[in-house]
Design an enzyme around this catalytic site. Structure first.
Site, mmCIF file in Angstrom:
data_model
loop_
_atom_site.group_PDB
_atom_site.id
_atom_site.type_symbol
_atom_site.label_atom_id
_atom_site.label_comp_id
_atom_site.label_asym_id
_atom_site.label_seq_id
_atom_site.Cartn_x
_atom_site.Cartn_y
_atom_site.Cartn_z
ATOM 1 N N GLU A 57 -3.770 19.152 32.638
ATOM 2 C CA GLU A 57 -4.326 18.831 31.321
ATOM 3 C C GLU A 57 -5.394 19.846 30.931
ATOM 4 O OE1 GLU A 57 -7.536 15.704 29.451
ATOM 5 O OE2 GLU A 57 -6.522 15.199 31.332
ATOM 6 N N ASP A 61 -4.876 22.361 27.693
ATOM 7 C CA ASP A 61 -5.789 22.362 26.553
ATOM 8 C C ASP A 61 -6.059 23.793 26.100
ATOM 9 O OD1 ASP A 61 -7.924 21.122 24.776
ATOM 10 O OD2 ASP A 61 -9.159 22.423 26.023
ATOM 11 N N GLU A 132 -0.902 17.614 26.861
ATOM 12 C CA GLU A 132 -1.603 18.824 27.284
ATOM 13 C C GLU A 132 -1.153 19.237 28.684
ATOM 14 O OE1 GLU A 132 -5.839 18.841 24.880
ATOM 15 O OE2 GLU A 132 -5.733 17.818 26.814
#
Length: 246
Positions: A57, A61, A132
């Site tokens: 994640e 991002d 993400e």
């Protein structure tokens, strides 16, 4: 496949998961070479505290920010401020959750049974984090070009709808710049609430002064709420003629 923890696929459910994973891979347009990366990207912390999607994640991002920035740079010939405001909308938790719902990502996420029963597969925070993580997995599996292709495919419609309206974080940043102050910074507060419905907190500071605190179902939502609270405090100070002290 032996069961590693609550929510992880055992021998009876591994085939079902692989089928859903392949459907997801087709939906995003990326044929994975390493299915283990996708498995990790789809593993919520409630299913495994050790082998979950939090690191992916973090990576995803940054990948999303870069790919969306590139799309905006190519599509809109405007100044930095307008591009930044469009990007804020496209990478927001709400935008991520909307994209995740469009590809039925929630059905593929491995999570604890209690989280599933309490709506985890539709929870904006779970969906945005998982998406993400999937982008991070695509990047590791196929490189930046592969990740860029996935983002372009999934965000094509949203790109045309993004406008230059300031969101609370952007509006607070513009206010600070106009005052000659440092850019607002955000600090995450302790998470509260049950695992299946967490509440995140955030405090926003300008310089060394805390301007507001906010809460929400995701870290981004908490930051936006903190910025909105700060803007409201600024407005109230202006009404009282204390704008310089806000």
């Amino acid at each position: 496949m032996k069961k590693k923890g609550p929510g992880l696929p055992d021998e009876a459910s591994a085939a079902l998961f692989l089928g859903r994973a392949k459907t997801l891979a087709a939906a995003i347009g990326h044929p994975f070479r390493d299915w283990g990366l996708l498995l990790r990207a789809l593993t919520h912390p409630s299913a495994s505290m050790r082998d979950n999607n939090q690191r992916l994640e973090f990576l995803g991002d940054a990948v999303l920010q870069l790919c969306v920035s590139r799309m905006l740079y190519e599509r809109f010939g405007e100044r930095e401020g307008g591009l930044t405001r469009r990007r804020q909308q496209l990478v927001s938790a709400g935008a991520l959750a909307k994209v995740a719902l469009s590809i039925d990502l929630g059905a593929c996420v491995l999570m604890d049974d209690s989280l599933t029963r309490h709506g985890g597969r539709e929870h904006p925070g779970v969906l945005s984090d998982a998406l993400e993580a999937v982008l991070g997995a695509v990047f590791l599996d196929g490189g930046l070009d592969a990740a860029d292709a996935v983002v372009r495919r999934l965000w094509a419609h949203a790109l045309e709808e993004a406008d230059t309206k300031l969101d609370p974080k952007g509006a607070l940043q513009a206010w600070a710049a106009a005052q000659g102050l440092a850019e607002p910074s955000y600090v995450h507060l302790a998470q509260s609430g049950p695992l299946n419905s967490p509440v995140y907190g955030a405090a926003v500071t300008v310089g060394e002064r805390e301007m507001g605190r906010g809460f929400g179902p995701t870290k981004r939502a908490a930051q936006a709420d903190a910025a909105a609270k700060a803007l409201e405090a600024i407005r109230q100070a202006e009404v009282r003629g204390e704008a310089g002290q806000a």
